[in-house]
Design an enzyme around this catalytic site. Structure first.
Site, short mmCIF file in Angstrom:
data_model
loop_
_atom_site.label_atom_id
_atom_site.label_comp_id
_atom_site.label_asym_id
_atom_site.label_seq_id
_atom_site.Cartn_x
_atom_site.Cartn_y
_atom_site.Cartn_z
N THR A 253 11.53 -33.60 13.84
CA THR A 253 11.88 -33.02 12.53
C THR A 253 11.81 -34.13 11.50
OG1 THR A 253 13.28 -31.27 13.36
CG2 THR A 253 13.86 -32.13 11.20
N GLY B 195 17.38 -22.99 12.37
CA GLY B 195 18.33 -24.08 12.53
C GLY B 195 18.91 -24.53 11.21
N GLY C 219 20.63 -28.39 15.72
CA GLY C 219 20.83 -27.68 14.46
C GLY C 219 22.08 -26.85 14.38
#
Ligand code: ASP
Length: 325
Positions: free
Chosen positions: A196, A226, A250
């Site tokens: 991410t 998330g 998340g």
């Protein structure tokens, strides 16, 4: 060259890196996810191109993305332009879990989430995007062109009207991610949380912006969203206080409203940015059995901290570009 710094461990199990603002008062810190290296090596991506080792392939991507944002700031551009430039560069890099090369859902789809926030209070976000090449730019367009903050599974033809590039959903799906999904579903590998991406910047006028973009978690249910596109959970910014972008498990970041919590600690408890980041990781992640990392920028400079085995990040410390892999 990749720099390996020894993190300072002031809070048990939280590794923290700090750096002051640049000489012109600007700050830029980016991340490429928090997790463990081993799961990424299993992806095969970093080692399969040109024989470069995994560390340097990831480091190259982080360095290029940092340069993209820094170029904007050095030219006197806005913090918002800078974070979008850095995040869009990482979305284009197939090694990172955002845009092309994103983690795949259980059914093998790339469902992309992104958000941006400015310290003035602007916010935009998208979830479960399937055809827009740069989800972070779509999030920005939601902020700038609509009255809304978050569009989930949006009508993506809006992106055409807004001049954003569309691609076939297959564009995002890489062979490495398909192999990873097969391994995770067959329980031959753990679901990796690396990759991410996010960025936080402060420009020469002191304005702050933060952005985050992700494909979510490998093998997640279709439609799962998330923290990354949720303002206050994965992304938050408030001028004069801090900008924050998160990565990790998340659901824990959502439950703890983690990005906002960092700013709240500064405002209400009067802590430093560093103490706010470390305290939030300890209380909202570590104490609840979750892992992840946070990057943040405020008046004192930047903080990058994680309680996961590793976090990919890049920031400038004086003249040196520090790249954490
Ligand atoms: N926080 C992201 C999510 O839960 C995953 C990550 O940061 O790697 O979707």
């Amino acid at each position: 060259m990749t720099t390996s710094l020894s993190p300072e461990l002031r809070h048990p199990s939280v590794s923290t890196f700090t750096a002051p603002p640049s000489g012109d008062g600007t700050c830029l810190v980016i991340h490429g996810g928090a997790g463990g290296r081993l799961s990424e090596l299993a992806l095969g991506g970093p080692t399969s191109d040109g024989g470069s080792d995994a560390g340097s392939a990831w480091a190259d991507g982080l360095r290029a993305a940092h340069e993209a944002g820094e170029r904007v700031l050095r030219a006197g551009g806005s913090a918002l332009d800078a974070v979008c430039a850095s995040v869009a560069a990482l979305e284009d890099d197939p090694l990172f879990n955002a845009g092309r090369g994103a983690a795949l859902t259980a059914s093998g789809r790339a469902e992309l989430d992104a958000s941006v926030m400015t310290g003035e209070g602007g916010a935009g976000a998208v979830a479960a995007v399937r055809t827009v090449r740069h989800p972070v730019l779509l999030a920005r367009a939601v902020m700038e062109r609509t009255d809304h903050v978050l569009l989930a599974a949006p009508d993506e033809s809006l992106a055409d009207a807004w001049g954003l590039e569309r691609v076939d959903p297959a564009f995002f799906v890489t062979p490495a991610r398909e192999r990873q999904l097969a391994d995770v579903l067959a329980r031959r590998a753990e679901a990796s949380r690396h990759g991410t991406v996010g960025a936080v910047a402060i420009d020469t006028t002191g304005r702050i912006a933060a952005a985050t973009s992700t494909g979510g978690m490998v093998g997640q249910a279709d439609g799962r969203v998330g923290d990354s596109p949720l303002i206050g959970a994965g992304t938050f910014a408030r001028d004069g206080i801090a900008g924050v972008s998160c990565t990790g498990m998340g659901e824990a970041f959502i439950r703890g409203a983690v990005a906002h919590e960092v700013c709240a600690r500064i405002v209400h408890a009067g802590t430093t940015l560093r103490a706010a980041v470390e305290g939030t990781i300890a209380a909202e992640l570590g104490a609840r059995g979750a892992e992840g990392g946070i990057i943040a920028a405020g008046a004192g400079g930047i903080v990058a901290a994680h309680n996961s085995p590793a976090m990919f990040a890049a920031f400038r410390d004086g003249e040196e570009l520090v790249v954490l892999t």
